[in-house]
Write an enzyme that holds these catalytic residues in place. Structure first.
Site, PDB file in Angstrom:
ATOM      1  N   ARG A  73     -28.309  12.167 -13.253  1.00  0.00           N
ATOM      2  CA  ARG A  73     -27.450  13.146 -13.938  1.00  0.00           C
ATOM      3  C   ARG A  73     -28.155  13.613 -15.209  1.00  0.00           C
ATOM      4  O   ARG A  73     -29.157  13.058 -15.633  1.00  0.00           O
ATOM      5  CB  ARG A  73     -26.113  12.489 -14.317  1.00  0.00           C
ATOM      6  CG  ARG A  73     -26.323  11.223 -15.114  1.00  0.00           C
ATOM      7  CD  ARG A  73     -25.168  10.807 -15.981  1.00  0.00           C
ATOM      8  NE  ARG A  73     -25.466   9.532 -16.606  1.00  0.00           N
ATOM      9  CZ  ARG A  73     -26.232   9.375 -17.676  1.00  0.00           C
ATOM     10  NH1 ARG A  73     -26.807  10.415 -18.234  1.00  0.00           N
ATOM     11  NH2 ARG A  73     -26.446   8.177 -18.181  1.00  0.00           N
ATOM     12  N   GLY A  74     -27.567  14.620 -15.857  1.00  0.00           N
ATOM     13  CA  GLY A  74     -28.057  15.029 -17.158  1.00  0.00           C
ATOM     14  C   GLY A  74     -27.708  14.001 -18.218  1.00  0.00           C
ATOM     15  O   GLY A  74     -26.871  13.122 -18.016  1.00  0.00           O
ATOM     16  N   LYS A  76     -28.708  11.159 -21.572  1.00  0.00           N
ATOM     17  CA  LYS A  76     -29.602  10.071 -21.943  1.00  0.00           C
ATOM     18  C   LYS A  76     -29.019   8.742 -21.461  1.00  0.00           C
ATOM     19  O   LYS A  76     -28.472   8.647 -20.379  1.00  0.00           O
ATOM     20  CB  LYS A  76     -29.853  10.121 -23.444  1.00  0.00           C
ATOM     21  CG  LYS A  76     -30.537  11.430 -23.864  1.00  0.00           C
ATOM     22  CD  LYS A  76     -30.953  11.450 -25.320  1.00  0.00           C
ATOM     23  CE  LYS A  76     -31.659  12.754 -25.643  1.00  0.00           C
ATOM     24  NZ  LYS A  76     -32.119  12.790 -27.049  1.00  0.00           N
ATOM     25  N   TYR A  77     -29.131   7.689 -22.268  1.00  0.00           N
ATOM     26  CA  TYR A  77     -28.598   6.388 -21.866  1.00  0.00           C
ATOM     27  C   TYR A  77     -27.093   6.310 -22.131  1.00  0.00           C
ATOM     28  O   TYR A  77     -26.599   6.804 -23.157  1.00  0.00           O
ATOM     29  CB  TYR A  77     -29.280   5.261 -22.633  1.00  0.00           C
ATOM     30  CG  TYR A  77     -30.659   4.936 -22.136  1.00  0.00           C
ATOM     31  CD1 TYR A  77     -30.852   4.191 -20.962  1.00  0.00           C
ATOM     32  CD2 TYR A  77     -31.785   5.367 -22.825  1.00  0.00           C
ATOM     33  CE1 TYR A  77     -32.121   3.895 -20.496  1.00  0.00           C
ATOM     34  CE2 TYR A  77     -33.061   5.081 -22.370  1.00  0.00           C
ATOM     35  CZ  TYR A  77     -33.215   4.339 -21.206  1.00  0.00           C
ATOM     36  OH  TYR A  77     -34.476   4.059 -20.747  1.00  0.00           O
ATOM     37  N   HIS A  80     -21.796   1.546 -18.897  1.00  0.00           N
ATOM     38  CA  HIS A  80     -20.589   1.449 -18.082  1.00  0.00           C
ATOM     39  C   HIS A  80     -20.201  -0.019 -17.961  1.00  0.00           C
ATOM     40  O   HIS A  80     -21.071  -0.897 -17.873  1.00  0.00           O
ATOM     41  CB  HIS A  80     -20.814   2.010 -16.675  1.00  0.00           C
ATOM     42  CG  HIS A  80     -21.104   3.465 -16.633  1.00  0.00           C
ATOM     43  ND1 HIS A  80     -20.361   4.394 -17.324  1.00  0.00           N
ATOM     44  CD2 HIS A  80     -22.063   4.170 -15.981  1.00  0.00           C
ATOM     45  CE1 HIS A  80     -20.840   5.603 -17.099  1.00  0.00           C
ATOM     46  NE2 HIS A  80     -21.882   5.489 -16.290  1.00  0.00           N
ATOM     47  N   GLY A 157     -19.952  12.770 -13.332  1.00  0.00           N
ATOM     48  CA  GLY A 157     -18.725  13.247 -13.954  1.00  0.00           C
ATOM     49  C   GLY A 157     -18.546  12.760 -15.375  1.00  0.00           C
ATOM     50  O   GLY A 157     -19.194  13.258 -16.286  1.00  0.00           O
ATOM     51  N   ALA A 159     -17.078   9.369 -18.274  1.00  0.00           N
ATOM     52  CA  ALA A 159     -16.700   7.985 -18.569  1.00  0.00           C
ATOM     53  C   ALA A 159     -15.908   7.998 -19.868  1.00  0.00           C
ATOM     54  O   ALA A 159     -16.402   8.505 -20.882  1.00  0.00           O
ATOM     55  CB  ALA A 159     -17.935   7.097 -18.703  1.00  0.00           C
ATOM     56  N   CYS A 175     -26.141   7.897 -25.691  1.00  0.00           N
ATOM     57  CA  CYS A 175     -26.392   9.330 -25.549  1.00  0.00           C
ATOM     58  C   CYS A 175     -27.394   9.859 -26.574  1.00  0.00           C
ATOM     59  O   CYS A 175     -27.394  11.051 -26.892  1.00  0.00           O
ATOM     60  CB  CYS A 175     -25.085  10.122 -25.606  1.00  0.00           C
ATOM     61  SG  CYS A 175     -23.913   9.640 -24.322  1.00  0.00           S
TER      62      CYS A 175
END
Length: 215
Positions: A73-74, A76-77, A80, A157, A159, A175
């Site tokens: 996905r687009g 950064k880190y 989850h 999607g 989080a 991010c």
């Protein structure tokens, strides 16, 4: 009322990331082929980090703390883990306007509306990805967004932090934004129950969807 063309799935226990990724990608292929319904999949993962396509190695502070997975996905880190509501959206933009920017904006508005329903004022910040709110007088990130579109079908999607262990974010620069904390509904003294957040999401889903269809 949820469209019959879209499956709304809630997984009751954490799903390993590779398993979820494989299932999501297979579903996207089937949606494009016209052999499966679109999907909204709400789930949790075991504690882990994912690396988006813009991830920078120095943002991974503790590489041995949890498993690290490339996400496709687009972004950064990101982290989850249990207590965080992850939503994977496998939706066909070919019949919803083929406008990726509109999709992301409508997704942001959907999350902001769900948070408002639970008493949290949230917003989008210029130059910073994700969904933001106020915590102890400072802007703090409460939701992350990272999407991919393949043959006009969406993957990945969002989080949203409902009640995760926020210390787990300490293994990364979330991010790529080191100057801002993360927060959660539980830390803000709001709900700490995933079902309540799910219900708020579902109540705003038709509005989200109609915004795409009418784009």
């Amino acid at each position: 009322m949820l469209s019959d063309d879209i499956e709304w799935r809630v997984s009751p226990s954490p799903i390993p990331y590779p398993e979820a990724l494989a299932e999501m990608e297979a579903r996207a292929t089937a949606v494009r082929a016209g052999t499966a319904r679109e999907l909204v999949w709400l789930l949790e993962h075991p504690p882990l980090y994912t690396a988006g396509t813009s991830a920078v190695a120095t943002d991974l502070i503790a590489p041995d703390r949890f498993p690290v997975y490339p996400a496709g996905r687009g972004g950064k880190y990101t982290y989850h883990g249990p207590g965080q509501r992850v939503g994977y959206l496998v939706l066909d933009l070919d019949k919803r306007g083929r406008d990726v920017r509109c999709f992301v904006h409508r997704l942001e508005a959907w999350l902001i509306g769900a948070l408002a329903e639970l008493g949290v004022e949230a917003w989008i910040a210029d130059g910073r990805v994700g969904v933001w709110t106020a915590y102890r007088g400072q802007e703090a990130k409460i939701g992350a967004i990272g999407v991919r579109v393949r043959r006009w079908v969406t993957l990945h999607g969002f989080a949203v932090n409902v009640a995760p262990d926020l210390s787990h974010f300490g293994g990364i620069v979330p991010c790529g934004l080191p100057d801002y904390p993360v927060t959660s509904l539980a830390q803000l003294g709001k709900v700490a129950d995933l079902k309540q957040f799910d219900d708020a999401l579902q109540s705003g889903f038709e509005s989200f969807l109609s915004g795409l269809t009418n784009a």
